[in-house]
Design a protein around this motif. Sequence first.
Motif, mmCIF file in Angstrom:
data_model
loop_
_atom_site.group_PDB
_atom_site.id
_atom_site.type_symbol
_atom_site.label_atom_id
_atom_site.label_comp_id
_atom_site.label_asym_id
_atom_site.label_seq_id
_atom_site.Cartn_x
_atom_site.Cartn_y
_atom_site.Cartn_z
ATOM 1 N N TRP A 11 30.526 60.400 35.239
ATOM 2 C CA TRP A 11 30.743 59.644 36.482
ATOM 3 C C TRP A 11 29.635 58.641 36.761
ATOM 4 C CZ3 TRP A 11 35.150 58.698 38.419
ATOM 5 C CH2 TRP A 11 36.162 59.624 38.369
ATOM 6 N N PRO A 12 28.347 59.004 36.572
ATOM 7 C CA PRO A 12 27.305 57.985 36.795
ATOM 8 C C PRO A 12 27.440 56.787 35.858
ATOM 9 C CG PRO A 12 26.325 60.158 36.776
ATOM 10 C CD PRO A 12 27.750 60.321 36.355
ATOM 11 N N VAL A 13 27.802 57.015 34.611
ATOM 12 C CA VAL A 13 27.976 55.908 33.671
ATOM 13 C C VAL A 13 29.123 55.012 34.123
ATOM 14 C CG1 VAL A 13 28.565 55.307 31.291
ATOM 15 C CG2 VAL A 13 27.049 57.231 31.749
ATOM 16 N N LEU A 14 30.215 55.614 34.522
ATOM 17 C CA LEU A 14 31.364 54.851 34.995
ATOM 18 C C LEU A 14 31.020 54.063 36.267
ATOM 19 C CD1 LEU A 14 34.118 54.684 33.708
ATOM 20 C CD2 LEU A 14 34.919 56.388 35.322
ATOM 21 N N SER A 15 30.231 54.651 37.136
ATOM 22 C CA SER A 15 29.806 53.964 38.365
ATOM 23 C C SER A 15 28.924 52.763 38.062
ATOM 24 C CB SER A 15 29.048 54.931 39.268
ATOM 25 O OG SER A 15 29.852 56.014 39.614
ATOM 26 N N ILE A 16 28.001 52.935 37.134
ATOM 27 C CA ILE A 16 27.109 51.826 36.768
ATOM 28 C C ILE A 16 27.897 50.687 36.137
ATOM 29 C CG2 ILE A 16 25.246 51.189 35.186
ATOM 30 C CD1 ILE A 16 24.052 53.977 35.770
ATOM 31 N N VAL A 17 28.866 51.013 35.320
ATOM 32 C CA VAL A 17 29.702 49.983 34.703
ATOM 33 C C VAL A 17 30.495 49.236 35.771
ATOM 34 C CG1 VAL A 17 31.697 49.636 33.209
ATOM 35 C CG2 VAL A 17 29.835 51.109 32.474
ATOM 36 N N ALA A 18 31.025 49.950 36.730
ATOM 37 C CA ALA A 18 31.775 49.298 37.811
ATOM 38 C C ALA A 18 30.877 48.376 38.632
ATOM 39 C CB ALA A 18 32.415 50.357 38.703
ATOM 40 N N VAL A 19 29.673 48.833 38.941
ATOM 41 C CA VAL A 19 28.728 48.001 39.699
ATOM 42 C C VAL A 19 28.339 46.768 38.889
ATOM 43 C CG1 VAL A 19 26.385 47.937 40.627
ATOM 44 C CG2 VAL A 19 27.872 49.865 41.141
ATOM 45 N N ALA A 20 28.098 46.950 37.598
ATOM 46 C CA ALA A 20 27.746 45.812 36.745
ATOM 47 C C ALA A 20 28.873 44.782 36.693
ATOM 48 C CB ALA A 20 27.399 46.297 35.345
ATOM 49 N N ALA A 21 30.105 45.259 36.628
ATOM 50 C CA ALA A 21 31.246 44.340 36.601
ATOM 51 C C ALA A 21 31.374 43.583 37.920
ATOM 52 C CB ALA A 21 32.529 45.103 36.303
ATOM 53 N N VAL A 22 31.168 44.267 39.024
ATOM 54 C CA VAL A 22 31.237 43.602 40.334
ATOM 55 C C VAL A 22 30.122 42.573 40.474
ATOM 56 C CG1 VAL A 22 30.969 43.990 42.819
ATOM 57 C CG2 VAL A 22 32.452 45.479 41.482
ATOM 58 N N LEU A 23 28.910 42.932 40.040
ATOM 59 C CA LEU A 23 27.802 41.976 40.097
ATOM 60 C C LEU A 23 28.053 40.778 39.188
ATOM 61 C CD1 LEU A 23 24.669 44.296 40.183
ATOM 62 C CD2 LEU A 23 25.536 42.832 42.016
ATOM 63 N N ALA A 24 28.577 41.027 38.013
ATOM 64 C CA ALA A 24 28.880 39.918 37.103
ATOM 65 C C ALA A 24 29.927 39.000 37.715
ATOM 66 C CB ALA A 24 29.359 40.467 35.757
ATOM 67 N N PHE A 25 30.940 39.584 38.339
ATOM 68 C CA PHE A 25 31.960 38.780 39.007
ATOM 69 C C PHE A 25 31.357 38.010 40.180
ATOM 70 C CE2 PHE A 25 35.519 38.216 41.979
ATOM 71 C CZ PHE A 25 36.394 37.534 41.151
ATOM 72 N N GLY A 26 30.455 38.673 40.917
ATOM 73 C CA GLY A 26 29.810 38.034 42.061
ATOM 74 C C GLY A 26 28.917 36.867 41.683
ATOM 75 N N ASP A 28 29.509 34.852 39.280
ATOM 76 C CA ASP A 28 30.380 33.904 38.574
ATOM 77 C C ASP A 28 30.203 33.931 37.063
ATOM 78 O OD1 ASP A 28 31.611 33.003 40.880
ATOM 79 O OD2 ASP A 28 30.041 31.522 41.269
ATOM 80 N N ALA A 29 30.089 35.121 36.515
ATOM 81 C CA ALA A 29 30.023 35.259 35.062
ATOM 82 C C ALA A 29 31.396 34.958 34.471
ATOM 83 C CB ALA A 29 29.601 36.681 34.687
ATOM 84 N N PRO A 30 31.421 34.484 33.256
ATOM 85 C CA PRO A 30 32.726 34.229 32.624
ATOM 86 C C PRO A 30 33.534 35.523 32.493
ATOM 87 C CG PRO A 30 30.946 33.257 31.339
ATOM 88 C CD PRO A 30 30.319 34.080 32.405
ATOM 89 N N LEU A 31 34.833 35.367 32.514
ATOM 90 C CA LEU A 31 35.720 36.519 32.472
ATOM 91 C C LEU A 31 35.547 37.331 31.188
ATOM 92 C CD1 LEU A 31 37.892 37.982 34.046
ATOM 93 C CD2 LEU A 31 39.593 36.562 32.897
ATOM 94 N N ASP A 32 35.251 36.673 30.075
ATOM 95 C CA ASP A 32 35.077 37.413 28.825
ATOM 96 C C ASP A 32 33.850 38.319 28.868
ATOM 97 O OD1 ASP A 32 33.422 35.208 28.824
ATOM 98 O OD2 ASP A 32 33.647 34.796 26.682
ATOM 99 N N ILE A 33 32.819 37.930 29.606
ATOM 100 C CA ILE A 33 31.635 38.788 29.768
ATOM 101 C C ILE A 33 31.979 40.009 30.613
ATOM 102 C CG2 ILE A 33 29.308 38.919 30.738
ATOM 103 C CD1 ILE A 33 29.428 37.230 28.243
#
Length: 55
Positions: A11-26, A28-33
């Motif tokens: 669960w912590p790994v999955l949470s960190i991945v979700a946070v990283a994806a939200v930050l990347a989206f925030g 304006d990282a490219p969609l492929d990243i």
Amino acid sequence: MIARLIDDITWPVLSIVAVAAVLAFGFDAPLDIIIAVLLLGIVTVLAESRIRSRI
């Protein structure tokens, strides 16, 4: 089956991945990243679950 793969340790790994994806989206990282981060996280969770099930 998915609930069995995702145990308390992953669960912590999955949470960190979700946070990283939200930050990347925030930031304006490219969609492929963003997709690469999510896929890498999912593969990590699955690998960790398999390794822990063998112990």
